[in-house]
Design a protein around this motif. Structure first.
Motif, PDB file in Angstrom:
ATOM      1  N   ARG A  12       0.753  -1.470   0.185  1.00  0.00           N
ATOM      2  CA  ARG A  12       0.171   0.011   0.081  1.00  0.00           C
ATOM      3  C   ARG A  12       0.762   1.443  -0.094  1.00  0.00           C
ATOM      4  O   ARG A  12       0.584   2.325  -0.720  1.00  0.00           O
ATOM      5  N   ARG A  13       1.910   1.231   0.659  1.00  0.00           N
ATOM      6  CA  ARG A  13       2.815   2.487   0.869  1.00  0.00           C
ATOM      7  C   ARG A  13       3.644   2.561  -0.461  1.00  0.00           C
ATOM      8  O   ARG A  13       3.602   3.978  -1.029  1.00  0.00           O
ATOM      9  N   SER A  14       3.806   1.543  -1.169  1.00  0.00           N
ATOM     10  CA  SER A  14       4.636   1.867  -2.414  1.00  0.00           C
ATOM     11  C   SER A  14       3.761   2.024  -3.642  1.00  0.00           C
ATOM     12  O   SER A  14       4.115   2.939  -4.549  1.00  0.00           O
ATOM     13  N   VAL A  15       2.215   1.838  -3.519  1.00  0.00           N
ATOM     14  CA  VAL A  15       1.463   2.163  -4.485  1.00  0.00           C
ATOM     15  C   VAL A  15       1.010   3.819  -4.581  1.00  0.00           C
ATOM     16  O   VAL A  15       0.924   4.331  -5.365  1.00  0.00           O
ATOM     17  N   VAL A 108      -8.217  -3.475  -8.979  1.00  0.00           N
ATOM     18  CA  VAL A 108      -7.012  -4.256  -9.201  1.00  0.00           C
ATOM     19  C   VAL A 108      -6.324  -4.050  -7.696  1.00  0.00           C
ATOM     20  O   VAL A 108      -6.178  -2.956  -7.154  1.00  0.00           O
ATOM     21  N   ALA A 109      -5.681  -5.069  -7.126  1.00  0.00           N
ATOM     22  CA  ALA A 109      -4.786  -4.884  -6.210  1.00  0.00           C
ATOM     23  C   ALA A 109      -3.823  -4.181  -6.016  1.00  0.00           C
ATOM     24  O   ALA A 109      -3.220  -3.853  -7.199  1.00  0.00           O
ATOM     25  N   ALA A 110      -3.582  -3.554  -4.808  1.00  0.00           N
ATOM     26  CA  ALA A 110      -2.497  -2.437  -4.821  1.00  0.00           C
ATOM     27  C   ALA A 110      -1.223  -2.834  -5.260  1.00  0.00           C
ATOM     28  O   ALA A 110      -0.507  -2.053  -5.782  1.00  0.00           O
ATOM     29  N   GLU A 276      -9.825 -16.333  -9.531  1.00  0.00           N
ATOM     30  CA  GLU A 276      -9.590 -15.510  -8.167  1.00  0.00           C
ATOM     31  C   GLU A 276      -9.273 -14.006  -8.471  1.00  0.00           C
ATOM     32  O   GLU A 276      -8.785 -13.720  -9.474  1.00  0.00           O
ATOM     33  N   ARG A 277      -9.122 -13.456  -7.275  1.00  0.00           N
ATOM     34  CA  ARG A 277      -8.763 -12.039  -7.641  1.00  0.00           C
ATOM     35  C   ARG A 277      -7.087 -11.881  -8.041  1.00  0.00           C
ATOM     36  O   ARG A 277      -6.257 -12.622  -7.361  1.00  0.00           O
ATOM     37  N   GLN A 294       6.262  -6.615  -6.348  1.00  0.00           N
ATOM     38  CA  GLN A 294       5.461  -6.197  -7.089  1.00  0.00           C
ATOM     39  C   GLN A 294       5.487  -4.514  -7.779  1.00  0.00           C
ATOM     40  O   GLN A 294       5.080  -4.214  -8.709  1.00  0.00           O
ATOM     41  N   TRP A 295       5.784  -3.709  -6.551  1.00  0.00           N
ATOM     42  CA  TRP A 295       5.823  -2.219  -6.813  1.00  0.00           C
ATOM     43  C   TRP A 295       6.693  -2.079  -7.932  1.00  0.00           C
ATOM     44  O   TRP A 295       6.695  -0.903  -8.659  1.00  0.00           O
TER      45      TRP A 295
END
Length: 624
Positions: A12-15, A108-110, A276-277, A294-295
């Motif tokens: 979350r912080r990276s996004v 979309v997931a963060a 799946e998500r 991922q970030w």
């Protein structure tokens, strides 16, 4: 240490960091590279939409057709583009709002690399700006529709069967507020019902009744034709004429219209296929955890998509052309010439030739450096460029005519231009100035009061109105007095057009009209009329020229060489370097047996900026 690292670089912080960096770069690119004031200038010149005006009448006019409320809002924010720091901020905030809505709609997931899909509408907005088209009208409509789609997505699960009623209410409301862009809401609502709620019948209901609601409202409430009910306010409405520069921006506008529904469809289909998500973790070697964060993947993908797209779409030559015209509008002549010298303007030069030639005159360089810039016999008129393309040229006509003293012609051109606009503020300003010059103060006040309703020109209009109260004829204004002194008495129009005759008549009215003289001489040079040029050469004495301008010297040598006649140049002489160039060109011509193609190639390198070259080949070969 590991806990601290996880906190700083968690998903979350990276996004959030990526988002802040991206939109900071977005803002800086708008401010430093695109320069939104040029977008406003082009918008103002091309009369493509309504200009914002304060007061009830303009608001009332915008409330009586579908999409009017968003056009009213977009017209207001368009004015901010002329402010160097505020304009980019307004567009950036608008783009961020669309991004946030896209995030909510796609879910979309963060920490997913697929998060870059949510940036696609923002990239398209930047690409439209890079073509110097106004993105606000379409972007505001997309933001409104995306916002209501998010509301529907959040509220409808709690309404049960009432979701259908909510859909109909939102469809009708959005058609009125955002025009045919409401069809985007219809598709997004249908996708929501099909994939999120698993209600295929309600989804089909949305796809069927949504367009029906738009058609019913358009046909019966707003009295539109069947096609207009769906095409109204879309970016790809067919028009008879479209400039080459505008084709890509229309494609980008169409893409902005469909990118959110297409992204949502893609994400949902992908989820169904994976059952799946989306998290999409790629197994790539990493020093810490065995996988690349991922970030990092998200950042790399975003850069790989955004940078090439924006650079590919950015029209650098159009920017330079608009800068030349923009600085000429501000009467900042040195800056106009500085930009014109930076790069190739040949593609767009017909659109800024008037601006460059005026800048050359006002900096005292027209007779010496005119052929250092692209000139061509096919568009050789200085006042009314023969290439009839674009309203920028059309506007330049009125300005040049007014500067020369052809006030009635300037008024006719401005009035004709105004007929196709919805209160173009710059034309209102020109017409007010023209009427002040002609002593028609009451008419000028009418235009100034209308101009004062525009927030960009309000201060200037109010200042002129105050000055007219104390000095009705502006007798203490130097420019007004100069324009009156050079104004042509005879009431002429430009339907029967003879530039040379007009310029001579202006000199007959006032033999000290230096601009008319230099434009007459330039007109003779461009049209290779050396007899008329030599006939007017004695007028140099009326303006106290100590030396003969360089291009005039070149024309004199050509006249002597062609006619074998002497030319009286008084105490002034021909520069030795000019004579040497003339002799060298003649020598090269004879040595090549006057082979035109070979001679052109050889002469272009050293003599492409001379009148000798232009007279021989019909264009100047400036190395811009």
């Amino acid at each position: 240490m590991q806990a601290l690292k996880k906190n700083l670089f968690g998903p979350r912080r990276s996004v959030h960091v990526i988002c802040v960096l991206f939109f900071s770069a977005f803002y800086l690119f708008l401010r430093l590279c695109i320069e939104t004031e040029l977008i406003y200038y082009y918008f103002e010149m091309c009369r493509k939409a309504s200009f914002f005006r304060t007061g009830w009448p303009f608001l009332r006019d915008c409330l009586v057709f579908p999409g009017g409320p968003t056009q009213y809002t977009a017209a207001f924010f368009t004015q901010l583009c002329c402010l160097p720091w505020i304009g980019p901020l307004a567009i950036t905030l608008l783009a961020w709002g669309i991004y946030r809505c896209t995030v909510s709609l796609t879910a979309v997931a963060a920490d997913s690399p697929w998060r870059v899909i949510c940036y696609l509408p923002v990239i398209l907005i930047l690409m439209i700006c890079g073509r110097y088209e106004n993105p606000l009208s379409m972007s505001v409509a997309v933001l409104v529709v995306a916002f209501f789609s998010v509301l529907y997505q959040k509220i409808s699960p709690h309404l049960g069967r009432g979701a259908a009623i909510l859909f109909l209410i939102f469809s009708g409301l959005l058609y009125y507020v955002a025009g045919s862009t409401a069809l985007v809401f219809v598709v997004l609502a249908a996708l929501c019902e099909f994939f999120d709620r698993r209600k295929p019948f309600l989804s089909a209901f949305c796809l069927f009744l949504g367009p029906a609601v738009c058609w019913l409202l358009g046909a019966y409430l707003f009295k539109l034709d069947d096609s207009d009910s769906y095409l109204f306010s879309l970016p790809f409405v067919p028009i008879k004429q479209i400039l080459e520069k505008e084709k890509l921006s229309r494609i980008f506008g169409w893409a902005l219209f469909v990118v959110i529904p297409m992204s949502t469809l893609f994400i949902n289909v992908y989820r169904v296929l994976l059952k799946e998500r989306i998290t999409f973790h790629l197994p790539v070697t990493s020093r810490d955890s065995g996988t690349v964060p991922q970030w990092v993947l998200q950042t790399v993908l975003l850069v790989l998509i955004a940078v090439p797209s924006v650079l590919f779409s950015f029209d650098w030559k159009a920017k330079r052309t608009l800068q030349v015209c923009f600085f000429a509008r501000q009467r900042n002549w040195p800056e106009a010439l500085a930009v014109a010298q930076k790069g190739s303007l040949r593609k767009y030069f017909p659109f800024c030739s008037n601006a460059v030639n005026r800048a050359l005159y006002y900096t005292g360089k027209l007779g010496d450096e005119m052929f250092a810039y692209p000139q061509n016999t096919s568009d050789s008129d200085l006042v009314f460029c023969k290439i009839q393309r674009g309203n920028v040229i059309f506007m330049e006509r009125a300005e040049v005519c007014l500067d020369l003293g052809m006030v009635n012609v300037a008024q006719e051109v401005a009035t004709e231009f105004m007929a196709g606009t919805d209160g173009n503020p710059y034309i209102l300003k020109q017409l007010a100035l023209i009427n002040i010059v002609k002593g028609q103060v009451e008419t000028a006040r009418v235009y100034l009061r209308a101009l004062s309703q525009n927030l960009v020109y309000r201060a200037e209009a109010m200042d002129l109105l105050r000055r007219l109260e104390t000095d009705p004829l502006l007798e203490r204004d130097e420019r007004i007095q100069y324009l009156r002194s050079v104004s042509m008495n005879r009431d002429i129009g430009y339907i029967v057009y003879d530039e040379g005759a007009w310029l001579e008549e202006l000199l007959g009215k006032n033999k000290h009209n230096k601009m008319a003289f230099e434009y007459l001489m330039a007109h003779c040079l461009l049209n290779k009329n050396l007899d008329k040029f030599i006939e007017n050469l004695p007028r140099l004495d009326d303006f106290g020229y100590k030396e003969i301008p360089r291009h005039y010297q070149e024309a004199i040598l050509l006249y002597i060489g062609i006619t074998q006649k002497d030319v009286d140049i008084g105490s002034r002489g021909i520069n030795a370097e000019v004579k040497e160039q003339y002799d060298k060109i003649n020598e090269l011509g004879q040595s090549m047996n006057n082979n035109v193609k070979l001679l052109q190639k050889v002469l272009a390198e050293k003599f492409g900026k001379t009148y000798f070259f232009y007279f021989t080949f019909g264009f100047s070969e400036s190395k811009q």
